[in-house]
Design a protein around this motif. Sequence first.
Motif, PDB file in Angstrom:
ATOM      1  N   ASP A 143       0.829  -1.208   0.000  1.00  0.00           N
ATOM      2  CA  ASP A 143       0.000   0.000   0.000  1.00  0.00           C
ATOM      3  C   ASP A 143       0.862   1.256   0.000  1.00  0.00           C
ATOM      4  O   ASP A 143       0.578   2.230  -0.724  1.00  0.00           O
ATOM      5  CB  ASP A 143      -0.928   0.003   1.220  1.00  0.00           C
ATOM      6  CG  ASP A 143      -2.021  -1.061   1.131  1.00  0.00           C
ATOM      7  OD1 ASP A 143      -2.281  -1.540   0.000  1.00  0.00           O
ATOM      8  OD2 ASP A 143      -2.594  -1.420   2.186  1.00  0.00           O
ATOM      9  N   GLU A 144       1.925   1.236   0.796  1.00  0.00           N
ATOM     10  CA  GLU A 144       2.815   2.396   0.848  1.00  0.00           C
ATOM     11  C   GLU A 144       3.567   2.555  -0.476  1.00  0.00           C
ATOM     12  O   GLU A 144       3.730   3.669  -0.988  1.00  0.00           O
ATOM     13  CB  GLU A 144       3.818   2.231   1.997  1.00  0.00           C
ATOM     14  CG  GLU A 144       4.838   3.354   2.125  1.00  0.00           C
ATOM     15  CD  GLU A 144       4.206   4.714   2.402  1.00  0.00           C
ATOM     16  OE1 GLU A 144       4.832   5.731   2.033  1.00  0.00           O
ATOM     17  OE2 GLU A 144       3.087   4.755   2.985  1.00  0.00           O
ATOM     18  N   ARG A 164       2.554   1.544  -3.441  1.00  0.00           N
ATOM     19  CA  ARG A 164       1.591   1.999  -4.443  1.00  0.00           C
ATOM     20  C   ARG A 164       1.351   3.504  -4.332  1.00  0.00           C
ATOM     21  O   ARG A 164       1.292   4.218  -5.348  1.00  0.00           O
ATOM     22  CB  ARG A 164       0.280   1.231  -4.262  1.00  0.00           C
ATOM     23  CG  ARG A 164      -0.785   1.573  -5.285  1.00  0.00           C
ATOM     24  CD  ARG A 164      -2.081   0.823  -4.975  1.00  0.00           C
ATOM     25  NE  ARG A 164      -3.114   1.238  -5.900  1.00  0.00           N
ATOM     26  CZ  ARG A 164      -3.364   0.654  -7.057  1.00  0.00           C
ATOM     27  NH1 ARG A 164      -2.640  -0.379  -7.441  1.00  0.00           N
ATOM     28  NH2 ARG A 164      -4.332   1.087  -7.845  1.00  0.00           N
ATOM     29  N   LYS A 165       1.259   4.014  -3.095  1.00  0.00           N
ATOM     30  CA  LYS A 165       1.064   5.444  -2.885  1.00  0.00           C
ATOM     31  C   LYS A 165       2.252   6.235  -3.440  1.00  0.00           C
ATOM     32  O   LYS A 165       2.073   7.247  -4.130  1.00  0.00           O
ATOM     33  CB  LYS A 165       0.894   5.721  -1.398  1.00  0.00           C
ATOM     34  CG  LYS A 165       0.747   7.192  -1.047  1.00  0.00           C
ATOM     35  CD  LYS A 165       0.637   7.383   0.465  1.00  0.00           C
ATOM     36  CE  LYS A 165       0.590   8.878   0.828  1.00  0.00           C
ATOM     37  NZ  LYS A 165       0.535   9.073   2.302  1.00  0.00           N
ATOM     38  N   ARG A 166       3.467   5.763  -3.140  1.00  0.00           N
ATOM     39  CA  ARG A 166       4.663   6.464  -3.627  1.00  0.00           C
ATOM     40  C   ARG A 166       4.745   6.440  -5.152  1.00  0.00           C
ATOM     41  O   ARG A 166       5.154   7.418  -5.781  1.00  0.00           O
ATOM     42  CB  ARG A 166       5.919   5.827  -3.031  1.00  0.00           C
ATOM     43  CG  ARG A 166       6.104   6.083  -1.524  1.00  0.00           C
ATOM     44  CD  ARG A 166       7.263   5.252  -0.999  1.00  0.00           C
ATOM     45  NE  ARG A 166       7.465   5.442   0.426  1.00  0.00           N
ATOM     46  CZ  ARG A 166       8.318   6.299   0.971  1.00  0.00           C
ATOM     47  NH1 ARG A 166       9.044   7.070   0.176  1.00  0.00           N
ATOM     48  NH2 ARG A 166       8.446   6.398   2.272  1.00  0.00           N
ATOM     49  N   THR A 226       2.227   6.220  -7.268  1.00  0.00           N
ATOM     50  CA  THR A 226       1.197   7.130  -7.790  1.00  0.00           C
ATOM     51  C   THR A 226       1.683   8.570  -7.719  1.00  0.00           C
ATOM     52  O   THR A 226       1.508   9.354  -8.670  1.00  0.00           O
ATOM     53  CB  THR A 226      -0.111   6.964  -7.001  1.00  0.00           C
ATOM     54  OG1 THR A 226      -0.569   5.616  -7.113  1.00  0.00           O
ATOM     55  CG2 THR A 226      -1.185   7.900  -7.530  1.00  0.00           C
ATOM     56  N   GLU A 227       2.301   8.913  -6.600  1.00  0.00           N
ATOM     57  CA  GLU A 227       2.844  10.266  -6.457  1.00  0.00           C
ATOM     58  C   GLU A 227       3.952  10.535  -7.472  1.00  0.00           C
ATOM     59  O   GLU A 227       4.178  11.685  -7.872  1.00  0.00           O
ATOM     60  CB  GLU A 227       3.381  10.462  -5.036  1.00  0.00           C
ATOM     61  CG  GLU A 227       2.282  10.492  -3.971  1.00  0.00           C
ATOM     62  CD  GLU A 227       2.847  10.471  -2.562  1.00  0.00           C
ATOM     63  OE1 GLU A 227       4.071  10.230  -2.413  1.00  0.00           O
ATOM     64  OE2 GLU A 227       2.069  10.669  -1.600  1.00  0.00           O
TER      65      GLU A 227
END
Length: 371
Positions: A303-304, A306-308, A310-311
């Motif tokens: 999850d972390e 994937r967030k990075r 996307t950013e």
Amino acid sequence: MREILPALERWYAAGVPFGLAEVVAVSRSAPRGPGAAMAVGPGDEVVGSVSGGCVEGAVFELAQEVVTSGEARLETFGYSDEDAFAVGLTCGGEITLLVRPVTPASDPVFGAVAASVDRGEPVTMATVVDGPAPRGAALAVWPRAVAGTLGTLGTTGLDAAVTADARGELALGATGSRHYGPHGERREDAVTVFLHSFAPPPRMLVFGAIDYAAAVARIGDFLGYRVTVCDARPVFATPKRFPAGAEVVVDWPHRYLSGTETDGRTVICVLTHDPKFDVPLLEEALRRPAAYIGAMGSRRTHDERRKRLTEAGITEDELSRLRSPLGLDLGARTPEEVAVSVAAEIVALRWGGSGVPLTATAGDIHPAGAS
């Protein structure tokens, strides 16, 4: 055979027959492997080698004979304890050769295969070696996405079974013999077909020189991949920790990948699970061709990550290619078990497998559409 193709194409284009001898089986310490070839063309010109000089004189005569007779022959050479000076392999091994005549009129498959090799297209040439099918009959098989097939081995069922197996061998760049019933049944006692794949083995790129990486590299090597392990830490990226066939590179993973060619068969396994390594690496990986991109880590790590990503500008379509956490749910614990889990997912993704036990499925185990 690849190294002698220019001469063979020259003879073929001129419309002159030539005798082609190809190693289709070896045992013990044979000097050349399956696929090694020698040919005799017009004016008794000879190209190639099947044994490094041991039996080439006899093969020269065989090649001439098949051109005259128009019929393929199967011959085996081995060392003779009774007569060390007899025609044979002084190294103590044994080779089996298929020697066949080739002409444009009788073998259109050969020309099509040679043209594909020239263009750098992957192709497998399947040739009947022995059994109740016409010896020397040939079938050219291309990946489904490229083209279909050309030629026949004698029956529709045999052609279909060989086509499926040839595409499997081609995906790994593998060459060898398979055995079938006369209509394609999986049997050892009938038709022997030699599958010669003209494609380099696919690459497996393993990032992160940890114990899990060593296990994944071993199973990748076993499956026929050309394995490279990359890590920025020289204390971990040492050749002695990995299979003898694996290349070990000390470099920042994203930098190494950015300078490395990948294609639609390449497997990328990210085992670093450290953001400073895997985020820039996955940015690069998800924007280039690859058959499989997997990353290790917990669901929280995923999850972390994937967030990075996307950013960093990775799109949803690009993220959909990421297998994370990587592997199938086998309950794996040890590095070796995890490697089996990863390999299972790679194979399932390649052939469209469901990943569920076969006892829970119905119908054909190898559906035609999976070839």
